[in-house]
Design an enzyme around this catalytic site. Structure first.
Site, PDB file in Angstrom:
ATOM      1  N   ASP A  96       2.478  -8.869   9.341  1.00 23.37           N
ATOM      2  CA  ASP A  96       1.020  -9.004   9.343  1.00 23.37           C
ATOM      3  C   ASP A  96       0.698 -10.499   9.446  1.00 23.37           C
ATOM      4  O   ASP A  96       0.293 -11.133   8.471  1.00 23.37           O
ATOM      5  CB  ASP A  96       0.442  -8.356   8.088  1.00 23.37           C
ATOM      6  CG  ASP A  96       0.726  -6.868   8.066  1.00 23.37           C
ATOM      7  OD1 ASP A  96       0.014  -6.121   8.728  1.00 23.37           O
ATOM      8  OD2 ASP A  96       1.720  -6.465   7.415  1.00 23.37           O
ATOM      9  N   MET A 154       0.838  -1.207   0.000  1.00 21.24           N
ATOM     10  CA  MET A 154       0.000   0.000   0.000  1.00 21.24           C
ATOM     11  C   MET A 154       0.874   1.259   0.000  1.00 21.24           C
ATOM     12  O   MET A 154       0.416   2.356   0.345  1.00 21.24           O
ATOM     13  CB  MET A 154      -0.932   0.007   1.214  1.00 21.24           C
ATOM     14  CG  MET A 154      -1.930  -1.153   1.171  1.00 21.24           C
ATOM     15  SD  MET A 154      -3.426  -0.835   2.069  1.00 21.24           S
ATOM     16  CE  MET A 154      -2.779  -0.579   3.701  1.00 21.24           C
ATOM     17  N   GLN A 214     -10.289  -2.332   2.654  1.00 21.11           N
ATOM     18  CA  GLN A 214      -9.769  -2.988   3.861  1.00 21.11           C
ATOM     19  C   GLN A 214      -9.657  -2.037   5.049  1.00 21.11           C
ATOM     20  O   GLN A 214      -9.214  -2.436   6.120  1.00 21.11           O
ATOM     21  CB  GLN A 214      -8.429  -3.670   3.576  1.00 21.11           C
ATOM     22  CG  GLN A 214      -7.245  -2.738   3.394  1.00 21.11           C
ATOM     23  CD  GLN A 214      -6.021  -3.504   2.949  1.00 21.11           C
ATOM     24  OE1 GLN A 214      -5.936  -3.987   1.827  1.00 21.11           O
ATOM     25  NE2 GLN A 214      -5.042  -3.641   3.830  1.00 21.11           N
ATOM     26  N   ALA A 262       4.076   3.989   0.856  1.00 23.70           N
ATOM     27  CA  ALA A 262       4.810   4.536   2.003  1.00 23.70           C
ATOM     28  C   ALA A 262       5.885   3.502   2.384  1.00 23.70           C
ATOM     29  O   ALA A 262       5.952   3.020   3.520  1.00 23.70           O
ATOM     30  CB  ALA A 262       3.899   4.869   3.175  1.00 23.70           C
ATOM     31  N   LEU A 263       6.685   3.183   1.389  1.00 23.27           N
ATOM     32  CA  LEU A 263       7.604   2.046   1.507  1.00 23.27           C
ATOM     33  C   LEU A 263       8.749   2.298   2.480  1.00 23.27           C
ATOM     34  O   LEU A 263       9.207   3.429   2.654  1.00 23.27           O
ATOM     35  CB  LEU A 263       8.177   1.706   0.128  1.00 23.27           C
ATOM     36  CG  LEU A 263       7.154   1.352  -0.960  1.00 23.27           C
ATOM     37  CD1 LEU A 263       7.875   0.922  -2.237  1.00 23.27           C
ATOM     38  CD2 LEU A 263       6.192   0.267  -0.516  1.00 23.27           C
ATOM     39  N   HIS A 314       9.303  -3.420   3.287  1.00 20.16           N
ATOM     40  CA  HIS A 314       8.802  -3.691   1.934  1.00 20.16           C
ATOM     41  C   HIS A 314       9.952  -4.085   1.005  1.00 20.16           C
ATOM     42  O   HIS A 314       9.834  -5.012   0.207  1.00 20.16           O
ATOM     43  CB  HIS A 314       8.140  -2.441   1.354  1.00 20.16           C
ATOM     44  CG  HIS A 314       6.916  -1.975   2.074  1.00 20.16           C
ATOM     45  ND1 HIS A 314       6.873  -0.816   2.809  1.00 20.16           N
ATOM     46  CD2 HIS A 314       5.670  -2.510   2.167  1.00 20.16           C
ATOM     47  CE1 HIS A 314       5.667  -0.643   3.304  1.00 20.16           C
ATOM     48  NE2 HIS A 314       4.914  -1.657   2.949  1.00 20.16           N
TER      49      HIS A 314
HETATM   50  P1  AMP Z   1       1.507  -2.835   3.513  1.00 19.01           P
HETATM   51  O1  AMP Z   1       2.047  -1.844   2.536  1.00 19.01           O
HETATM   52  O2  AMP Z   1       1.537  -2.374   4.924  1.00 19.01           O
HETATM   53  O3  AMP Z   1       0.189  -3.412   3.091  1.00 19.01           O
HETATM   54  O4  AMP Z   1       2.527  -4.050   3.492  1.00 19.01           O
HETATM   55  C1  AMP Z   1       2.879  -4.693   2.291  1.00 19.01           C
HETATM   56  C2  AMP Z   1       3.655  -5.940   2.623  1.00 19.01           C
HETATM   57  O5  AMP Z   1       4.836  -5.588   3.345  1.00 19.01           O
HETATM   58  C3  AMP Z   1       2.873  -6.912   3.520  1.00 19.01           C
HETATM   59  O6  AMP Z   1       3.122  -8.235   3.097  1.00 19.01           O
HETATM   60  C4  AMP Z   1       3.458  -6.644   4.876  1.00 19.01           C
HETATM   61  O7  AMP Z   1       3.357  -7.739   5.759  1.00 19.01           O
HETATM   62  C5  AMP Z   1       4.904  -6.356   4.520  1.00 19.01           C
HETATM   63  N1  AMP Z   1       5.556  -5.621   5.600  1.00 19.01           N
HETATM   64  C6  AMP Z   1       5.138  -4.465   6.182  1.00 19.01           C
HETATM   65  N2  AMP Z   1       5.964  -4.113   7.184  1.00 19.01           N
HETATM   66  C7  AMP Z   1       6.934  -5.061   7.237  1.00 19.01           C
HETATM   67  C8  AMP Z   1       8.077  -5.264   8.066  1.00 19.01           C
HETATM   68  N3  AMP Z   1       8.400  -4.437   9.054  1.00 19.01           N
HETATM   69  N4  AMP Z   1       8.846  -6.350   7.841  1.00 19.01           N
HETATM   70  C9  AMP Z   1       8.537  -7.221   6.844  1.00 19.01           C
HETATM   71  N5  AMP Z   1       7.466  -7.090   6.035  1.00 19.01           N
HETATM   72  C10 AMP Z   1       6.676  -6.018   6.226  1.00 19.01           C
END
Ligand code: AMP
Length: 293
Positions: A151, A30, A61, A32-33, A37
């Site tokens: 997650d 989503m 979501q 804001a990498l 990520h």
């Molecule tokens: P998001 O952009 O928050 O939906 O996350 C995208 C993907 O990155 C998902 O599979 C998350 O579980 C993973 N993710 C987010 N934060 C972390 C982190 N600190 N370590 C590893 N994976 C992450």
């Protein structure tokens, strides 16, 4: 890196890639990498011929409209980070591209794993996650898809979605470890919203989990939970939503160590108005025996 905004172009491009048996790794995000990520992108580029990532702040979501509105958006920086990490394709659709008028929510039944923890406190959240992951999996049809253990419950839902409803796509879901800041805080896009003071408080969340990890199978579970509740409530910014030790498969909360060998401690905390989650996989009884601890 090629940036694609339409489903049709995405499908055409990936099917070109797949010719000659090339493999595709997929990393949905989503935006804001952060380094968390990028660790998924790195796993994908190592294990596949091509890497596709998606950047889509999925409205279905979000059970809290304010959270959706305030979700950090850093698209230009995200593009640079993906480019530097050697991502081949970035899919960045508009909301109307993913949810055209008349689009129907599919019915997925995940049973109890969707009703505990995040499912309990964020009603409808996993329906939205499954809806978008289902659409993206159908479009990209990758060889492997990478998800973070950050997650933990989402990963369980995605695994069930993949096995129960999308097995015809033959996608391998690959779990990736949690990436943390130096002080232990799990990296999260929502950390960008923390004030300096809240950022300090946030370290207590992972510290709490590390303490539980250290005392696993030494102290009683109710004692450890009480200790953790006290630690969190002593900070003025933090409010505990849940802290549970759950079986890795069923996600059922346990009250005795003997109930399962494979356990994870999961936590959700409000830091001001910002909701943060974290978890830690706990050592098994075998690990304690063999390591002489
Ligand atoms: P998001 O952009 O928050 O939906 O996350 C995208 C993907 O990155 C998902 O599979 C998350 O579980 C993973 N993710 C987010 N934060 C972390 C982190 N600190 N370590 C590893 N994976 C992450």
């Amino acid at each position: 890196m090629q940036i694609i905004t339409t489903k049709i172009e995405l499908q055409q491009t990936v099917s070109e890639f797949k010719k000659n048996g090339k493999s595709i790794g997929f990393v949905p995000t989503m935006g804001a990498l952060h380094e968390g990520h990028i660790s998924l992108i790195n796993c994908s580029t190592k294990g596949n011929d091509y890497t596709v990532s998606s950047l889509f702040v999925n409205p279905t979501q979000f059970n809290n409209p304010e959270d959706l509105k305030k979700y950090p958006r850093t698209f230009e920086q995200d593009k640079k980070m993906l480019e530097a990490a050697k991502c081949d394709i970035l899919f960045m659709p508009e909301i109307s591209e993913m949810y055209p008028e008349g689009d129907k929510k599919p019915f997925y039944d995940f049973g109890e794993i969707a009703t505990v923890m995040e499912g309990r406190f964020r009603p409808g959240h996993f329906d939205g996650v499954a809806q978008i992951v289902g659409k993206l999996f159908e479009l990209v049809r990758p060889t492997k898809a990478y998800f973070g253990q950050k997650d933990f419950q989402q990963l369980a839902i995605v695994n069930m979605l993949n096995d129960k409803y999308l097995s015809h796509l033959k996608i391998e879901v690959v779990p990736c470890k949690i990436i943390r800041e130096k002080d232990g805080l799990a990296m999260s896009s929502r950390n960008l919203r923390l004030t300096k003071d809240q950022r300090k408080s946030a370290t207590i969340i992972s510290q709490t989990l590390f303490e539980i990890e250290k005392e696993t199978r030494r102290k009683r579970i109710d004692e450890l939970i009480k200790q953790a509740q006290e630690k969190i409530s002593s900070d003025k910014n933090l409010k505990l939503e849940y802290l549970e030790i759950v079986d890795n498969k069923s996600l059922k909360s346990v009250s005795d160590w003997n109930e399962s060998k494979n356990l994870t401690a999961c936590i959700a905390v409000y830091n001001g108005t910002i909701r943060l989650i974290d978890n830690i996989n706990l050592p098994s009884s075998d690990y304690l025996r063999y390591s002489g601890k």
